[in-house]
Design an enzyme around this catalytic site. Sequence first.
Site, PDB file in Angstrom:
ATOM      1  N   PRO A  44       0.815  -1.227   0.000  1.00  0.00           N
ATOM      2  CG  PRO A  44      -0.851  -1.599   1.590  1.00  0.00           C
ATOM      3  CD  PRO A  44       0.484  -2.116   1.128  1.00  0.00           C
ATOM      4  CG  ASP A 203      63.387  -8.700  -9.306  1.00  0.00           C
ATOM      5  OD1 ASP A 203      63.635  -9.437 -10.267  1.00  0.00           O
ATOM      6  OD2 ASP A 203      63.182  -7.484  -9.401  1.00  0.00           O
ATOM      7  CE  LYS A 225      67.696  -7.933 -14.552  1.00  0.00           C
ATOM      8  NZ  LYS A 225      67.392  -6.694 -15.312  1.00  0.00           N
ATOM      9  CB  THR A 286      60.547   3.285  -3.328  1.00  0.00           C
ATOM     10  OG1 THR A 286      61.927   3.325  -3.702  1.00  0.00           O
ATOM     11  CG2 THR A 286      60.198   4.560  -2.588  1.00  0.00           C
TER      12      THR A 286
END
Length: 418
Positions: A44, A203, A225, A286
């Site tokens: 309703p 790595d 590396k 970093t």
Amino acid sequence: MNDLYPTSLRLLGHRVLLVGAGPVSERRLKALLDAGARVTVVAPDAVEGIRRLHAAGLLDWHPRPYRATDLKDTWFVHTATGDPAVDSAVASDAEKARLWCVNASNHRTSTVFTPAVARIDEVVVAVNTDGDPRRAGRIRTAIRVAAQTGLLPWRRFRPRAPQEQGTTPAGRVALVGGGPGESGLITVRGRQLLAEADVVVADRLGPRALLEELGPDVRVIEVGKAPGAHTATQDQINDLLVGQARAGNLVVRLKGGDPFVFGRGGEEAEHCRGHGLAVEVVPGVTSALSVPAAAGIPVTHRGVAAGFTVATGHDELADLPARSDHTLVLLMGVRRLAESVATLGRRGLGPDTPVAIIESGWTVDQRVTIGTLATITDQAAARRVANPAVIVIGDVVNLSTYTPDTVAVPAPAASLAV
């Protein structure tokens, strides 16, 4: 709960009847509409949100009480009027018509439970409990957090799309910055991608402990590396990423630090995109900033240093700022430390300028050597300082908790090992 058979409904294009138009119905509507259902609401009155959806043409609303004939051509029913008698009547009519019906007023008699749902990428997790929606919601949230933080095995085992005759669906490549090596310092997105990876190209300076958590069927390819010892050339790594992705794999290139800070991530991304592959880049913390922080050295500090420069030990230092109030961060600079010190001295940097070398930052092998521009070369030689190491030059070194009181005195005694 043992009599439940968990399943999922595909409602695209099918009619769903929603009896009741209050807050509960409004919460259910989004999922129903997202599933592509044709929703009819019978009530309703309706809350404002449902009225807006009706005005936008996204659902049908009949502003009247429920009728048994409303079940015609319906595939699924949800009743949430707030009136147990009405909800029970709808559920009873649905039972007679052999229609599945959620009875929000009485979970014990309801033939369908609405679970707490988490949608993460293309995965849908549904949690049911015995009539305790808050408990289900909290469990759902915990699962979502675990998935988003890479703590769940999120890897695919089937291709994303059906394979055409003689073809393999293309995979994708994610360049993930793993941070300085501590597993907890990788980003949430980075860890999530590791949990999804088919192949990890790793790595030696990334978060190695995370590799041990990968499943036995995840292929780990080592391309680390080290000075004078490269497992793979950059061209070989580029071709490896393309080859593995073209085989339909999600390839995660896990790198130490940030892939775009002296990480050759730009070259890898360019190579993969040049071969038509999708590439996602996930920044990392970093080492230029995080490793000094491991020794308590901020690269900037109010009243001490207002700026900093990051360079590699292979860079020409002649054009960089040479002031003790401008922090210089050298990456991969141990081999040419003597040459760098001499260059900075010729440029006018004083012999008493503080210098710190942080080896293997954030690992159990971390070691800090602190001296001055006049002493650091001899100190590094005497202590056999080796890469991976970050060199910090400038007055901010004096802020380190490892800095001896005599650091400003150009004497070999002004060193400290941690």
